[in-house]
Design a protein around this motif. Structure first.
Motif, PDB file in Angstrom:
ATOM      1  N   TYR A   9       0.823  -1.206   0.000  1.00 25.68           N
ATOM      2  CA  TYR A   9       0.000   0.000   0.000  1.00 25.68           C
ATOM      3  C   TYR A   9       0.866   1.269   0.000  1.00 25.68           C
ATOM      4  CZ  TYR A   9      -3.976  -3.043   1.004  1.00 25.68           C
ATOM      5  OH  TYR A   9      -4.944  -4.017   0.935  1.00 25.68           O
ATOM      6  N   LYS A  11       3.669   1.715   1.440  1.00 25.75           N
ATOM      7  CA  LYS A  11       4.372   1.928   2.707  1.00 25.75           C
ATOM      8  C   LYS A  11       5.476   0.890   2.898  1.00 25.75           C
ATOM      9  CE  LYS A  11       0.336   3.805   5.174  1.00 25.75           C
ATOM     10  NZ  LYS A  11       0.909   5.137   5.458  1.00 25.75           N
ATOM     11  N   VAL A  22      -1.710  -0.844   7.942  1.00 29.03           N
ATOM     12  CA  VAL A  22      -2.626  -0.164   7.017  1.00 29.03           C
ATOM     13  C   VAL A  22      -4.053  -0.590   7.321  1.00 29.03           C
ATOM     14  CG1 VAL A  22      -3.319   0.061   4.607  1.00 29.03           C
ATOM     15  CG2 VAL A  22      -0.897  -0.007   5.197  1.00 29.03           C
ATOM     16  N   SER A  23      -4.965   0.361   7.287  1.00 23.08           N
ATOM     17  CA  SER A  23      -6.392   0.054   7.406  1.00 23.08           C
ATOM     18  C   SER A  23      -7.051   0.299   6.052  1.00 23.08           C
ATOM     19  CB  SER A  23      -7.047   0.923   8.478  1.00 23.08           C
ATOM     20  OG  SER A  23      -6.576   0.573   9.765  1.00 23.08           O
ATOM     21  N   ASN A 110      -6.748  -6.989   6.228  1.00 27.61           N
ATOM     22  CA  ASN A 110      -7.848  -6.032   6.190  1.00 27.61           C
ATOM     23  C   ASN A 110      -9.161  -6.639   5.705  1.00 27.61           C
ATOM     24  OD1 ASN A 110      -6.423  -3.322   6.727  1.00 27.61           O
ATOM     25  ND2 ASN A 110      -5.166  -4.203   5.110  1.00 27.61           N
TER      26      ASN A 110
END
Length: 264
Positions: A9, A11, A22-23, A110
């Motif tokens: 994502y 990152k 991460v969400s 997630n």
């Protein structure tokens, strides 16, 4: 010291204590443990994606590869894949084992649902659409080698050793499933997170406690048959045939611990 590197994502994070980085709302997270799988990993990821796109989760998924400091180029390959928007590469240093790899993958996931499978094509990705079809009807969907229509294509000693050990552990622990150790499973994540594991596990013996606790919690489980195919590339994580008795002892020890717990 245990340490982790997370890539995904957009990152990159290094940490000694793993937590969700991460969400992102996803329908399903696919978790693939990997160690020295350079010959398979990119192909299995592609096959998983192709089959997810045939489902109603095809536009809302992520793939997480949990890599245990491989000695080949597995790490390099998944770092390149992590440039994709729905892919996470999790590198682990100083920590190995199938159960902890799956647990760490779930921790950073997630998805509303979680699907686990091996990287070596022993679990056919083409079965994923059928498993997803049952996701909203059951708490867990298991691909089973031991119900009608299922089988194994592997060396003789692995086939019959696995069958006998599977039956003994199911009998001792009082499980309701036919195949606790297959690793090809789909769970409702919120349900899975209700399970509190109390026994130590390094390989697939955690499946005994998984389905023991699931039974206690009243989970609804659907089993569908599949044909297990012994890996064509790479080396089995189970090691050579001389390690099988050690693994068998570990599995039976877990089953008897749970049986004892049930009696007191």
């Amino acid at each position: 010291m245990e340490s982790y590197i997370f890539l995904g994502y957009g990152k990159r994070k290094e940490t000694n204590r793993l937590k969700k980085v991460v969400s992102a709302k996803k329908e399903i997270s696919v978790i693939i443990p990997a160690y020295n799988e350079a010959g398979n990993i990119e192909k299995i990821v592609k096959a998983v994606e192709e089959n997810l796109k045939k489902t109603n989760f095809g536009k809302s998924y992520e793939i997480i590869v949990v890599e245990d400091n491989s000695k080949d180029k597995t790490g390099e390959i998944i770092d390149k894949l992590a440039k994709k928007e729905n892919f996470i590469a999790l590198h682990r240093y100083g920590k190995k084992g199938l159960f902890s790899a799956v647990s760490d993958g779930i921790l950073i996931s997630n998805g509303k649902y979680i699907l686990t499978l091996d990287a070596d094509f022993s679990h056919p990705p083409e079965l994923i659409p059928k498993m997803v079809k049952y996701a909203q009807k059951y708490d867990a969907v298991i691909a089973s080698r031991y119900i009608k229509g299922g089988s194994m294509r592997a060396p003789f000693i692995r086939i019959y050793g696995s069958k006998i050990l599977n039956w003994m552990c199911i009998f001792v622990a009082g499980l309701d499933v036919s195949d606790f150790g297959g690793q090809f499973r789909l769970f409702n994540k919120s349900k899975y997170e209700q399970i509190k594991f109390n026994t130590e596990s390094r390989f697939a013996e955690y499946g005994i406690e998984l389905f023991y606790r699931a039974k206690k919690l009243g989970f609804s489980v659907k089993e569908i048959p599949f044909v297990y195919k012994f890996r064509e590339e790479g080396t089995s994580k189970m090691g050579n045939m001389f390690k099988l008795p050690v693994l068998g002892f570990s599995y039976l020890r877990t089953a008897f611990k749970l049986r004892f717990e049930n009696l007191i």
